[in-house]
Design an enzyme around this catalytic site. Structure first.
Site, PDB file in Angstrom:
ATOM      1  N   CYS A 108       0.822  -1.212   0.000  1.00 14.41           N
ATOM      2  CA  CYS A 108       0.000   0.000   0.000  1.00 14.41           C
ATOM      3  C   CYS A 108       0.863   1.272   0.000  1.00 14.41           C
ATOM      4  O   CYS A 108       1.366   1.655  -1.040  1.00 14.41           O
ATOM      5  CB  CYS A 108      -0.997  -0.018   1.147  1.00 14.41           C
ATOM      6  SG  CYS A 108      -2.319   1.207   0.950  1.00 14.41           S
ATOM      7  N   HIS A 211      -3.661  -5.365   0.107  1.00 14.06           N
ATOM      8  CA  HIS A 211      -3.221  -5.691   1.464  1.00 14.06           C
ATOM      9  C   HIS A 211      -3.180  -7.204   1.709  1.00 14.06           C
ATOM     10  O   HIS A 211      -4.093  -7.776   2.311  1.00 14.06           O
ATOM     11  CB  HIS A 211      -4.147  -5.026   2.489  1.00 14.06           C
ATOM     12  CG  HIS A 211      -3.961  -3.555   2.597  1.00 14.06           C
ATOM     13  ND1 HIS A 211      -3.065  -2.969   3.471  1.00 14.06           N
ATOM     14  CD2 HIS A 211      -4.535  -2.530   1.910  1.00 14.06           C
ATOM     15  CE1 HIS A 211      -3.101  -1.661   3.333  1.00 14.06           C
ATOM     16  NE2 HIS A 211      -3.988  -1.359   2.399  1.00 14.06           N
ATOM     17  N   GLU A 213      -1.566  -8.741   3.860  1.00 16.41           N
ATOM     18  CA  GLU A 213      -1.473  -9.058   5.291  1.00 16.41           C
ATOM     19  C   GLU A 213      -2.838  -9.401   5.893  1.00 16.41           C
ATOM     20  O   GLU A 213      -2.910 -10.063   6.935  1.00 16.41           O
ATOM     21  CB  GLU A 213      -0.830  -7.897   6.069  1.00 16.41           C
ATOM     22  CG  GLU A 213      -1.686  -6.675   6.300  1.00 16.41           C
ATOM     23  CD  GLU A 213      -1.722  -5.688   5.153  1.00 16.41           C
ATOM     24  OE1 GLU A 213      -2.197  -4.556   5.351  1.00 16.41           O
ATOM     25  OE2 GLU A 213      -1.255  -6.045   4.040  1.00 16.41           O
TER      26      GLU A 213
END
Length: 235
Positions: A108, A211, A213
């Protein structure tokens, strides 16, 4: 083979004057075989140099907007909250990482930072500066994929995840406008916004706009990004 030690740039809460971390950044690295360490925020070049030399790789996290002054523009009203401490440290650290040819994975803000530091520019606010119907800033839950990205068959990202399209989550209001001449786009959204880049000729300078994660436990594609990053830190 020993697990590589990987430094993670911290998130920063101005109101609480605190560093913090999303567990997905750390667990993604750990589950992929690395040992994650949250770094301090510092502008001390001696400390940054020791960090750059000590760790095997670096994860540049999401968060604050990149200061437009880095890419030669004035700050507009549509620009969001910035963090000088992050800009200063990450600028100095990234330069050393590139010079040392250490692996770096940007997520990001990370992709935006890499592009800005390498001579590219950013949309300071996609909704007001780019006509698009693509949902780039979703509402929770952030595990929900909201738009497609397209990957040309045979490029380095395709080599990692083995698919020409991927539906991703998305939570950002800035993005790459002019791509740095030192980077190569390897994925785009439906509206043409660049969603992933690599720095050719470097061991592993790679970044995505979405993202992983949040999603790496839900699909193999995002987990492969962490695996490839950690693998590059082992050599």
């Amino acid at each position: 083979m020993e697990r590589p030690m990987i430094g993670i740039l911290p998130l920063y809460d101005k109101d609480k004057e605190s560093y913090w971390m999303l567990p997905g950044y750390m667990k993604g690295i750990e589950d992929a075989g690395g040992i994650p360490f949250m770094l301090p925020l510092t502008s001390d070049i001696e400390i940054i140099t020791k960090i750059a030399n000590r760790f095997d790789g670096f994860l540049f996290t999401g968060g604050h907007d990149v200061n437009p002054e880095i890419y030669g523009e004035n700050v507009e009203e549509v620009c969001g909250e910035m963090c000088k401490e992050r800009d200063d440290m990450e600028t100095a650290l990234f330069k050393q990482v590139v010079d040392l040819d250490k692996p770096a994975f940007g997520i990001c803000r990370g992709i935006q930072l890499f592009n800005a530091l390498l001579g590219g520019t950013l949309y300071q606010d996609i909704p007001t500066q780019l006509r698009s119907e693509v949902e780039h800033k979703q509402v929770p839950p952030y595990t929900k994929p909201v738009h497609n990205v397209y990957i040309e068959k045979g490029n380095p990202l395709y080599h990692i995840i083995q698919t020409e399209s991927l539906k991703v989550n998305s939570y950002h209001h800035q993005g790459i406008k002019q791509l740095s001449e030192q980077l190569l786009s390897v994925a785009e959204a439906e509206d043409g916004l660049i969603e992933a880049v690599i720095m050719p000729q470097k061991k592993f300078i790679f970044a995505v706009q979405w993202h992983p994660e949040f999603n790496y436990k839900l699909d193999d594609y995002n987990f492969r990004l962490f695996e490839e990053f950690v693998r590059s830190c082992e050599n």
